[in-house]
Motif scaffolding. Structure first.
Motif, PDB file in Angstrom:
ATOM      1  N   GLN A 141       0.835  -1.203   0.000  1.00 13.16           N
ATOM      2  CA  GLN A 141       0.000   0.000   0.000  1.00 13.16           C
ATOM      3  C   GLN A 141       0.873   1.257   0.000  1.00 13.16           C
ATOM      4  O   GLN A 141       0.669   2.184  -0.786  1.00 13.16           O
ATOM      5  CB  GLN A 141      -0.890  -0.018   1.255  1.00 13.16           C
ATOM      6  N   GLY A 142       1.875   1.257   0.888  1.00 19.34           N
ATOM      7  CA  GLY A 142       2.764   2.418   0.984  1.00 19.34           C
ATOM      8  C   GLY A 142       3.538   2.634  -0.307  1.00 19.34           C
ATOM      9  O   GLY A 142       3.712   3.766  -0.770  1.00 19.34           O
ATOM     10  N   LEU A 143       3.998   1.526  -0.905  1.00 19.62           N
ATOM     11  CA  LEU A 143       4.761   1.617  -2.160  1.00 19.62           C
ATOM     12  C   LEU A 143       3.910   2.249  -3.260  1.00 19.62           C
ATOM     13  O   LEU A 143       4.348   3.160  -3.972  1.00 19.62           O
ATOM     14  CB  LEU A 143       5.228   0.212  -2.567  1.00 19.62           C
ATOM     15  N   GLY A 184       3.787   6.067  -5.510  1.00 18.21           N
ATOM     16  CA  GLY A 184       3.958   6.044  -6.969  1.00 18.21           C
ATOM     17  C   GLY A 184       4.905   4.952  -7.434  1.00 18.21           C
ATOM     18  O   GLY A 184       5.367   4.957  -8.581  1.00 18.21           O
ATOM     19  N   GLY A 185       5.214   3.981  -6.542  1.00 17.35           N
ATOM     20  CA  GLY A 185       6.079   2.868  -6.918  1.00 17.35           C
ATOM     21  C   GLY A 185       5.288   1.741  -7.580  1.00 17.35           C
ATOM     22  O   GLY A 185       4.065   1.805  -7.705  1.00 17.35           O
ATOM     23  N   MET A 186       5.974   0.682  -7.997  1.00 22.88           N
ATOM     24  CA  MET A 186       5.308  -0.494  -8.584  1.00 22.88           C
ATOM     25  C   MET A 186       6.072  -1.740  -8.178  1.00 22.88           C
ATOM     26  O   MET A 186       7.281  -1.709  -8.015  1.00 22.88           O
ATOM     27  CB  MET A 186       5.262  -0.369 -10.108  1.00 22.88           C
ATOM     28  N   GLN A 230      13.914   4.941   1.985  1.00 20.72           N
ATOM     29  CA  GLN A 230      12.486   5.088   1.690  1.00 20.72           C
ATOM     30  C   GLN A 230      11.768   3.737   1.802  1.00 20.72           C
ATOM     31  O   GLN A 230      10.700   3.627   2.414  1.00 20.72           O
ATOM     32  CB  GLN A 230      12.312   5.686   0.283  1.00 20.72           C
ATOM     33  N   LEU A 231      12.382   2.695   1.237  1.00 22.70           N
ATOM     34  CA  LEU A 231      11.762   1.362   1.322  1.00 22.70           C
ATOM     35  C   LEU A 231      11.770   0.852   2.758  1.00 22.70           C
ATOM     36  O   LEU A 231      10.799   0.233   3.217  1.00 22.70           O
ATOM     37  CB  LEU A 231      12.499   0.381   0.400  1.00 22.70           C
TER      38      LEU A 231
END
Ligand code: IPD
Ligand code: CA
Ligand code: CA
Length: 274
Positions: A182-184, A188-190, A261-262
């Motif tokens: 959800q956070g990713l 705007g991540g994938m 960030q991750l």
């Protein structure tokens, strides 16, 4: 050989042998893969998701036999063959087929993964992918390669700049998985999952993925990859914490620009045993 490496004893001979054994083991795996319709698939401990076939055992037997012929005092820890002399100075950590679910279902993302610990430190790693003709390999202090080409992690500074590999099981550590996804996505991540931890770590090392998070791995899934990743400039959480070698742990690996960030998206579970 540089000075740091000479502290690890006869490492060059082991590195040379490792690359050839990993490549030949992957060929052996491929022989079984092309005949997979005839393989009996067993479900480990009645777990329908945890599969193994005669190929896994045969490939590990081959690897252990070749390595112990050359280095009879070395120890082993393998997914199928278990532990032998864990106290040895040189300890080989073997996943004969990483991505067995893909293997038995005819999907191409599986590989042979072999790492070497020296005095408790990951020093060598080789991951052989016969479907794509790729051998990822590294020796601590000597760089990381796919075949003969040097590899380096991605230059991304934000998760939206690339793909993040993920993995989980229904069994352990999954509680942090959906919040992470959800956070990713919120950032705007994938995400992508290919069914082989060793390959996804290698892809982070090669700059194809910007990071990879899995909620619970065993050491044979990731030890070889961790050497390749480190030599390619990547960052990893402390997989060996809390007896990770034998008990496993969650793992986050990433290029330096997105590791923090991750890690924030994973949350505190990275620092604890899961
Ligand atoms: C599995 C793969 C998979 C990961 C699992 C591992 P196996 O290893 O690495 O990507 O999600 O946690 O167990 O069983 O194919 O060797
Ligand atoms: Ca595995
Ligand atoms: Ca395996």
């Amino acid at each position: 050989m540089n000075q740091t490496l000479s502290a690890f004893g006869d490492i060059e001979a082991r590195y040379t042998l490792l690359k050839s054994v990993a490549g030949n083991a992957a060929k052996l795996g491929m022989d079984y893969y092309t005949r997979r319709e005839n393989l009996t698939v067993i479900h480990k401990e009645n777990d329908l998701q945890d599969v193994v076939s005669v190929a896994d055992k045969a490939v590990e037997d081959y690897i252990r036999c070749e390595l112990s012929k050359a280095f009879p005092s070395d120890g082993f820890l393998g997914e199928e063959g278990g532990a032998l002399d864990l106290e040895a100075r040189y300890l080989w950590v073997i996943d004969p087929i990483d991505g067995t679910s893909c293997f038995v279902n005819g999907l191409h993302s599986w590989c042979v993964s072999i790492g070497l610990m020296v005095d408790g430190l990951p020093v060598l790693g080789a991951i052989a992918d016969p479907n794509h003709g790729e051998l990822f390999h590294a020796c601590r202090g000597a760089g990381a390669f796919v075949n003969d080409t040097v590899i380096r992690v991605h230059a991304a500074q934000h998760v939206r700049e690339g793909l993040t590999g993920v993995g989980t099981t229904y069994r352990r550590g999954k509680e942090s998985f959906l919040p992470f996804l959800q956070g990713l996505l919120d950032e705007g991540g994938m995400f992508i999952r290919n069914g082989s931890a060793a390959l996804m770590i290698s892809y982070v090392a090669a700059g194809r993925l910007i990071g990879y998070y899995e909620t619970n791995l065993k050491s044979w899934d990731c030890l070889a990859g961790l050497v390749v990743l480190q030599e390619a400039g990547g960052i990893a959480s402390d997989f060996l914490r809390n007896n990770g070698l034998l008990d496993g742990n969650s793992l986050l690996v990433a290029c330096p620009g997105v590791y923090e960030q991750l890690s924030d998206l994973v949350g505190p579970s990275l620092d604890t045993d899961c």
